[in-house]
Enzyme design. Structure first.
Site, PDB file in Angstrom:
ATOM      1  N   ASP A  67      39.832  41.410  51.185  1.00 57.58           N
ATOM      2  CA  ASP A  67      38.406  41.737  51.012  1.00 57.58           C
ATOM      3  C   ASP A  67      37.568  40.533  50.623  1.00 57.58           C
ATOM      4  O   ASP A  67      38.105  39.469  50.298  1.00 57.58           O
ATOM      5  CB  ASP A  67      38.251  42.868  49.961  1.00 57.58           C
ATOM      6  N   ASP A 136      40.308  52.524  38.971  1.00 53.96           N
ATOM      7  CA  ASP A 136      40.123  53.833  39.621  1.00 53.96           C
ATOM      8  C   ASP A 136      41.113  54.041  40.767  1.00 53.96           C
ATOM      9  O   ASP A 136      40.957  54.952  41.579  1.00 53.96           O
ATOM     10  CB  ASP A 136      38.674  53.970  40.140  1.00 53.96           C
TER      11      ASP A 136
HETATM   12  C1  GLP Z   1      39.285  43.751  42.617  1.00 54.49           C
HETATM   13  C2  GLP Z   1      39.932  43.472  43.963  1.00 54.49           C
HETATM   14  C3  GLP Z   1      41.235  44.211  44.095  1.00 54.49           C
HETATM   15  C4  GLP Z   1      42.080  43.978  42.865  1.00 54.49           C
HETATM   16  C5  GLP Z   1      41.371  44.525  41.651  1.00 54.49           C
HETATM   17  C6  GLP Z   1      42.192  44.395  40.385  1.00 54.49           C
HETATM   18  O1  GLP Z   1      38.545  44.908  42.618  1.00 54.49           O
HETATM   19  N1  GLP Z   1      39.106  43.788  45.067  1.00 54.49           N
HETATM   20  O2  GLP Z   1      41.901  43.786  45.267  1.00 54.49           O
HETATM   21  O3  GLP Z   1      43.316  44.595  43.030  1.00 54.49           O
HETATM   22  O4  GLP Z   1      40.185  43.787  41.512  1.00 54.49           O
HETATM   23  O5  GLP Z   1      42.061  43.124  39.842  1.00 54.49           O
HETATM   24  P1  GLP Z   1      42.943  42.551  38.690  1.00 54.49           P
HETATM   25  O6  GLP Z   1      44.244  42.164  39.298  1.00 54.49           O
HETATM   26  O7  GLP Z   1      42.188  41.350  38.188  1.00 54.49           O
HETATM   27  O8  GLP Z   1      43.075  43.601  37.659  1.00 54.49           O
END
Ligand code: GLP
Length: 263
Positions: A67, A136
């Site tokens: 993304d 979520d």
């Molecule tokens: C963002 C990304 C996700 C990721 C999530 C969790 O929203 N788009 O791909 O998995 O964050 O991030 P973290 O690993 O920092 O908790």
């Protein structure tokens, strides 16, 4: 779905790196699906070390990222392109021309999304998709109630997601977190040959419980991985703390080496 409860973040990072290393060594021209966020950073560091010190070769590897924020240039220090360059690509011998991140500046997002899907297909599909999980349950940026068979598309972000990402990455400034992102769909993720999801800390426990032991539901997008042909979750004790069958997962998977993980 296999649930591997790692001793800690570093242990989870090493175990996940083992899976990627195996795929890269077996198929030097493989396509890696990559993720941003704090969860995979330790694994990226470990892969960079293996590239530097142990000759793990990424020169023919292709990559596709999950993304990108809409509206951020690749040079913006909060863009996912910048994140990937600084956390992985600058530290391994991958050809950046073979690394793909969705275009957050497209003028026609429908066309950009279709082009991204075509690119994945042209690369032969995703051999292994790395995933984190949102509080979520989102994977990529697929928020609750998105179709579980969705393909790459533009997604409006939930307020909670923007708050989480403001706290972790935007210096707490919610106003600076974009309201939309272009993301692979959950259906795109489900087509990958292997998927590894990484989650650490108590904050991820409800999302992990829903994904692993809840019913498959578009309200927790990661629960769709229950239908994946080869999904492995690398989580720590805190992220596992709301799971009912921890003893079983530990007995079957915790100290497994790569061979038994494949059994
Ligand atoms: C963002 C990304 C996700 C990721 C999530 C969790 O929203 N788009 O791909 O998995 O964050 O991030 P973290 O690993 O920092 O908790």
């Amino acid at each position: 779905m296999k649930v591997i409860i790692a001793k800690d973040y570093e242990d989870g990072a090493r175990k996940a790196a083992d899976i990627i290393e195996k795929i890269v060594r077996e198929n030097p021209e493989c396509t890696l699906g990559l993720a941003t966020g704090s969860s995979p950073v330790g694994m990226y560091k470990e892969l960079a070390r293996r590239c530097r010190e142990e000759g793990l070769d990424f020169s023919k590897v292709h990559s596709v990222n999950l993304d990108e924020y809409v509206g951020l240039e690749g040079t913006h220090d909060q863009s996912y392109r910048y994140f990937m360059n600084t956390n992985l690509f600058d530290h391994i011998n991958i050809d950046k021309a073979n690394t793909h991140v969705p275009n957050g500046l497209a003028t026609d997002f429908e066309a950009a999304a279709a082009e991204y899907e075509d690119g994945i297909e042209a690369d032969g599909g995703i051999d292994i998709q790395v995933l984190g999980i949102g509080s979520d349950g989102h994977i990529g940026f697929n928020e609750p109630a998105t179709s579980l068979v969705s393909r790459t598309h533009v997604q409006t972000l939930m307020l909670q997601t923007r708050l989480d990402n403001a706290r972790l990455f935007f210096g707490g400034k919610l106003d600076e977190v974009p309201t939309r992102a272009i993301t692979m769909g959950t259906g795109t993720v489900l087509d990958s040959r292997t998927a590894i999801l990484m989650a650490f800390g108590k904050g991820k426990a409800p999302a992990i419980a829903g994904a692993v032991e809840g019913a498959i539901s578009h309200m927790n997008q990661a629960s769709a991985l229950q239908m994946h042909r080869d999904a492995k979750f690398f989580i720590d004790e805190d992220a596992a703390s709301l799971l009912k069958n921890v003893d079983f997962y530990k007995a079957v998977y915790a100290d497994s080496d790569l061979r038994s993980l494949e059994a």
